[in-house]
Design a protein around this motif. Structure first.
Motif, PDB file in Angstrom:
ATOM      1  N   LEU A  75     -12.827  38.301  44.986  1.00 11.58           N
ATOM      2  CA  LEU A  75     -12.598  37.115  45.811  1.00 11.58           C
ATOM      3  C   LEU A  75     -11.993  37.468  47.173  1.00 11.58           C
ATOM      4  O   LEU A  75     -12.123  36.698  48.128  1.00 11.58           O
ATOM      5  CB  LEU A  75     -11.672  36.144  45.066  1.00 11.58           C
ATOM      6  CG  LEU A  75     -11.321  34.822  45.742  1.00 11.58           C
ATOM      7  CD1 LEU A  75     -12.579  34.021  46.091  1.00 11.58           C
ATOM      8  CD2 LEU A  75     -10.392  33.986  44.849  1.00 11.58           C
ATOM      9  N   ILE A  76     -11.363  38.618  47.274  1.00 10.93           N
ATOM     10  CA  ILE A  76     -10.677  38.986  48.520  1.00 10.93           C
ATOM     11  C   ILE A  76     -11.599  39.017  49.739  1.00 10.93           C
ATOM     12  O   ILE A  76     -11.249  38.465  50.794  1.00 10.93           O
ATOM     13  CB  ILE A  76      -9.923  40.319  48.335  1.00 10.93           C
ATOM     14  CG1 ILE A  76      -8.682  40.064  47.474  1.00 10.93           C
ATOM     15  CG2 ILE A  76      -9.511  40.910  49.687  1.00 10.93           C
ATOM     16  CD1 ILE A  76      -7.903  41.297  47.113  1.00 10.93           C
ATOM     17  N   PRO A  77     -12.788  39.639  49.671  1.00  7.81           N
ATOM     18  CA  PRO A  77     -13.673  39.610  50.854  1.00  7.81           C
ATOM     19  C   PRO A  77     -14.013  38.192  51.312  1.00  7.81           C
ATOM     20  O   PRO A  77     -14.156  37.938  52.517  1.00  7.81           O
ATOM     21  CB  PRO A  77     -14.922  40.358  50.376  1.00  7.81           C
ATOM     22  CG  PRO A  77     -14.448  41.231  49.260  1.00  7.81           C
ATOM     23  CD  PRO A  77     -13.370  40.442  48.577  1.00  7.81           C
ATOM     24  N   HIS A  78     -14.129  37.268  50.372  1.00  4.91           N
ATOM     25  CA  HIS A  78     -14.425  35.880  50.733  1.00  4.91           C
ATOM     26  C   HIS A  78     -13.229  35.236  51.435  1.00  4.91           C
ATOM     27  O   HIS A  78     -13.395  34.431  52.364  1.00  4.91           O
ATOM     28  CB  HIS A  78     -14.797  35.087  49.485  1.00  4.91           C
ATOM     29  CG  HIS A  78     -16.059  35.539  48.836  1.00  4.91           C
ATOM     30  ND1 HIS A  78     -17.308  35.273  49.369  1.00  4.91           N
ATOM     31  CD2 HIS A  78     -16.280  36.259  47.702  1.00  4.91           C
ATOM     32  CE1 HIS A  78     -18.243  35.794  48.591  1.00  4.91           C
ATOM     33  NE2 HIS A  78     -17.654  36.400  47.581  1.00  4.91           N
ATOM     34  N   GLN A  79     -12.030  35.597  50.997  1.00  2.00           N
ATOM     35  CA  GLN A  79     -10.827  35.064  51.655  1.00  2.00           C
ATOM     36  C   GLN A  79     -10.703  35.607  53.069  1.00  2.00           C
ATOM     37  O   GLN A  79     -10.320  34.887  54.004  1.00  2.00           O
ATOM     38  CB  GLN A  79      -9.585  35.417  50.838  1.00  2.00           C
ATOM     39  CG  GLN A  79      -9.551  34.766  49.462  1.00  2.00           C
ATOM     40  CD  GLN A  79      -8.327  35.165  48.682  1.00  2.00           C
ATOM     41  OE1 GLN A  79      -7.211  34.751  48.993  1.00  2.00           O
ATOM     42  NE2 GLN A  79      -8.510  35.981  47.643  1.00  2.00           N
ATOM     43  N   ILE A  80     -11.024  36.879  53.231  1.00  5.22           N
ATOM     44  CA  ILE A  80     -10.981  37.474  54.576  1.00  5.22           C
ATOM     45  C   ILE A  80     -12.032  36.820  55.469  1.00  5.22           C
ATOM     46  O   ILE A  80     -11.761  36.514  56.640  1.00  5.22           O
ATOM     47  CB  ILE A  80     -11.192  38.996  54.485  1.00  5.22           C
ATOM     48  CG1 ILE A  80      -9.983  39.644  53.782  1.00  5.22           C
ATOM     49  CG2 ILE A  80     -11.385  39.594  55.874  1.00  5.22           C
ATOM     50  CD1 ILE A  80     -10.150  41.129  53.524  1.00  5.22           C
ATOM     51  N   LYS A  81     -13.205  36.578  54.906  1.00  6.05           N
ATOM     52  CA  LYS A  81     -14.252  35.900  55.690  1.00  6.05           C
ATOM     53  C   LYS A  81     -13.784  34.514  56.102  1.00  6.05           C
ATOM     54  O   LYS A  81     -14.077  34.053  57.217  1.00  6.05           O
ATOM     55  CB  LYS A  81     -15.536  35.809  54.863  1.00  6.05           C
ATOM     56  CG  LYS A  81     -16.720  35.257  55.649  1.00  6.05           C
ATOM     57  CD  LYS A  81     -18.009  35.311  54.853  1.00  6.05           C
ATOM     58  CE  LYS A  81     -19.185  34.793  55.681  1.00  6.05           C
ATOM     59  NZ  LYS A  81     -20.468  34.843  54.912  1.00  6.05           N
ATOM     60  N   PHE A  82     -13.065  33.829  55.221  1.00 10.36           N
ATOM     61  CA  PHE A  82     -12.512  32.517  55.560  1.00 10.36           C
ATOM     62  C   PHE A  82     -11.561  32.651  56.752  1.00 10.36           C
ATOM     63  O   PHE A  82     -11.627  31.875  57.713  1.00 10.36           O
ATOM     64  CB  PHE A  82     -11.775  31.940  54.352  1.00 10.36           C
ATOM     65  CG  PHE A  82     -11.266  30.542  54.547  1.00 10.36           C
ATOM     66  CD1 PHE A  82     -12.013  29.450  54.107  1.00 10.36           C
ATOM     67  CD2 PHE A  82     -10.052  30.296  55.171  1.00 10.36           C
ATOM     68  CE1 PHE A  82     -11.555  28.152  54.277  1.00 10.36           C
ATOM     69  CE2 PHE A  82      -9.590  29.003  55.352  1.00 10.36           C
ATOM     70  CZ  PHE A  82     -10.344  27.935  54.900  1.00 10.36           C
ATOM     71  N   LEU A  83     -10.671  33.662  56.696  1.00 13.25           N
ATOM     72  CA  LEU A  83      -9.696  33.864  57.769  1.00 13.25           C
ATOM     73  C   LEU A  83     -10.356  34.287  59.081  1.00 13.25           C
ATOM     74  O   LEU A  83      -9.771  34.142  60.152  1.00 13.25           O
ATOM     75  CB  LEU A  83      -8.665  34.908  57.340  1.00 13.25           C
ATOM     76  CG  LEU A  83      -7.574  34.385  56.398  1.00 13.25           C
ATOM     77  CD1 LEU A  83      -6.870  35.534  55.696  1.00 13.25           C
ATOM     78  CD2 LEU A  83      -6.572  33.530  57.175  1.00 13.25           C
ATOM     79  N   GLU A  84     -11.565  34.794  58.988  1.00  6.25           N
ATOM     80  CA  GLU A  84     -12.293  35.193  60.197  1.00  6.25           C
ATOM     81  C   GLU A  84     -13.276  34.126  60.654  1.00  6.25           C
ATOM     82  O   GLU A  84     -14.068  34.340  61.569  1.00  6.25           O
ATOM     83  CB  GLU A  84     -13.030  36.517  59.929  1.00  6.25           C
ATOM     84  CG  GLU A  84     -12.090  37.695  59.714  1.00  6.25           C
ATOM     85  CD  GLU A  84     -12.807  38.960  59.314  1.00  6.25           C
ATOM     86  OE1 GLU A  84     -13.982  38.854  58.872  1.00  6.25           O
ATOM     87  OE2 GLU A  84     -12.208  40.044  59.410  1.00  6.25           O
ATOM     88  N   GLY A  85     -13.218  32.958  60.012  1.00  2.00           N
ATOM     89  CA  GLY A  85     -14.131  31.872  60.326  1.00  2.00           C
ATOM     90  C   GLY A  85     -13.758  31.138  61.596  1.00  2.00           C
ATOM     91  O   GLY A  85     -12.785  31.477  62.281  1.00  2.00           O
ATOM     92  N   GLN A  86     -14.542  30.128  61.911  1.00  3.79           N
ATOM     93  CA  GLN A  86     -14.332  29.359  63.134  1.00  3.79           C
ATOM     94  C   GLN A  86     -13.313  28.248  62.902  1.00  3.79           C
ATOM     95  O   GLN A  86     -13.334  27.568  61.882  1.00  3.79           O
ATOM     96  CB  GLN A  86     -15.649  28.758  63.618  1.00  3.79           C
ATOM     97  CG  GLN A  86     -16.658  29.790  64.102  1.00  3.79           C
ATOM     98  CD  GLN A  86     -17.894  29.156  64.695  1.00  3.79           C
ATOM     99  OE1 GLN A  86     -18.121  27.962  64.552  1.00  3.79           O
ATOM    100  NE2 GLN A  86     -18.714  29.953  65.368  1.00  3.79           N
ATOM    101  N   ALA A  87     -12.439  28.087  63.856  1.00  5.82           N
ATOM    102  CA  ALA A  87     -11.448  27.005  63.834  1.00  5.82           C
ATOM    103  C   ALA A  87     -10.953  26.798  65.257  1.00  5.82           C
ATOM    104  O   ALA A  87     -11.248  27.605  66.158  1.00  5.82           O
ATOM    105  CB  ALA A  87     -10.283  27.346  62.910  1.00  5.82           C
ATOM    106  N   LYS A  88     -10.217  25.724  65.446  1.00  4.42           N
ATOM    107  CA  LYS A  88      -9.702  25.410  66.780  1.00  4.42           C
ATOM    108  C   LYS A  88      -8.865  26.558  67.315  1.00  4.42           C
ATOM    109  O   LYS A  88      -8.949  26.921  68.479  1.00  4.42           O
ATOM    110  CB  LYS A  88      -8.880  24.118  66.718  1.00  4.42           C
ATOM    111  CG  LYS A  88      -8.400  23.620  68.064  1.00  4.42           C
ATOM    112  CD  LYS A  88      -7.681  22.289  67.918  1.00  4.42           C
ATOM    113  CE  LYS A  88      -7.213  21.765  69.263  1.00  4.42           C
ATOM    114  NZ  LYS A  88      -6.502  20.471  69.129  1.00  4.42           N
ATOM    115  N   ASN A  89      -8.047  27.139  66.460  1.00 10.16           N
ATOM    116  CA  ASN A  89      -7.243  28.311  66.810  1.00 10.16           C
ATOM    117  C   ASN A  89      -6.757  28.977  65.529  1.00 10.16           C
ATOM    118  O   ASN A  89      -6.962  28.451  64.426  1.00 10.16           O
ATOM    119  CB  ASN A  89      -6.057  27.936  67.720  1.00 10.16           C
ATOM    120  CG  ASN A  89      -5.223  26.806  67.128  1.00 10.16           C
ATOM    121  OD1 ASN A  89      -4.778  26.890  65.984  1.00 10.16           O
ATOM    122  ND2 ASN A  89      -5.009  25.747  67.916  1.00 10.16           N
TER     123      ASN A  89
END
Length: 350
Positions: free
Chosen positions: A288-302
């Motif tokens: 699950l860790i790579p998916h969490q990292i991908k989440f943290l590298e996703g798009q957001a306002k900031n």
């Protein structure tokens, strides 16, 4: 349109719905402030990787108030519309609308379809006070006639080949209007119905009253059960008590992103699942860790917003993974995204 063409369209639509529900469907629920496009992307990818992709997901509700919404609003909530209304893993995204003005809702539904929505879902289940105070969501369960007007107007406005569905709760303050709600749905032309097995007043407090869904099976449309499904065992109990093989997974799927595979990897009470899914597939913390990292590298306002959203998810993961609790204690006050990613990578080590 002459009667022959109308009958042909109705028959084609009926056949389309039958194909969609030929096997037990598994849906990812719309969860305000939680199942945003980034979370949908992650959860649908995990499900696909485990070999049991979601049949479709429903977007967070798009609030319809005073005018037909411009395209950029639909793209904000459902950026998948730019990509054939599918996530990267190929999961279709249905567009959910919330409002109380039937004609305006119908016009917005039709416009969403012009933008590529594969289906329209109408929200009569949101329990949020702000939404209810503005005559949206579950408060309309006290006005079944308005529910009928909204669904039927949307059904008439949307092209015949595009489904229109509704999501409800069992009632607003109580279940006294269940029969009236069922009658409104029956007459509205809805193609299927999803039911969260609690009233608005009951909120999200356990238990869910799955047995009360059974009364809606009198409708001549598919019924999907939702609410308080955290484990495969609860999924089986829900299907048995509700009398339906179709499920929508919500917070349980966020807490255990492999829940869909666990549900369909366990033996169904009525052999409802594909026989090829005989072994329960699980997702380890390390996987699950790579998916969490991908989440943290996703798009957001900031990054501040992104870190806040991730912590919300991690807090929920603590209910499904002991490793998440350890990580939470180490980063709960951390604001630097890079530091959190490093801590995540470290937590993967034995």
């Amino acid at each position: 349109m002459n009667n022959d063409n109308k009958q042909t369209n109705l028959l084609n639509q009926h056949n389309h719905i039958q194909q969609l529900f030929e096997h037990p469907v598994r849906l990812l629920a719309p969860m305000e402030g939680l199942s945003d496009p980034l979370m949908r992307q992650i959860l649908t990818q995990i499900a696909a990787d485990l070999g049991r992709p979601y049949d479709w997901s429903v977007s967070e509700f798009i609030r319809v108030t005073q005018h037909v919404l411009p395209a950029h609003v639909f793209y904000k909530y459902v950026p998948e519309l730019h990509h054939d209304a599918k996530t990267e893993s190929g999961t279709p995204i249905h567009v959910q609308l919330l409002g109380s003005e039937a004609q305006l809702m119908a016009e917005c539904a039709a416009f969403a379809c012009e933008l590529g929505a594969p289906a329209i879902d109408i929200n009569f289940g949101c329990p949020a006070k702000t939404v209810n105070n503005h005559r949206g969501g579950s408060v309309l369960l006290d006005e079944p006639e308005v529910m009928y007007e909204i669904i039927s107007a949307a059904r008439k406005a949307v092209p015949a080949h595009i489904p229109v569905s509704a999501k409800i709760r069992l009632g607003y303050t109580d279940t006294s209007k269940m029969d009236d709600i069922r009658g409104a749905i029956a007459d509205s032309g809805a193609d299927w119905l999803t039911i969260h097995a609690r009233t608005k007043t009951q909120g999200y407090k356990p238990p869910a009253y799955w047995d009360k869904i059974e009364a809606f099976n009198k409708l001549k449309i598919p019924v999907i059960a939702n609410g308080e499904i955290w484990t495969a065992e609860q999924a089986q109990s829900c299907m048995q008590q509700a009398g339906t093989s179709h499920l929508m997974l919500g917070r349980g799927a966020v807490t255990r992103p492999d829940l869909i595979a666990r549900v369909d990897g366990s033996k169904s009470i009525n052999d409802l699942v594909d026989s090829s899914m005989t072994d329960t597939k699980t997702l380890t913390w390390q996987a699950l860790i790579p998916h969490q990292i991908k989440f943290l590298e996703g798009q957001a306002k900031n990054d501040i917003v992104l870190v806040g959203r991730y912590k919300q998810w991690l807090g929920m993961l603590t209910k499904g993974y002991s490793e998440a609790q350890v990580l939470w204690e180490s980063i709960k006050r951390e604001k630097n995204k890079a530091t959190i990613i490093t801590a995540l990578q470290t937590s993967a080590q034995p």
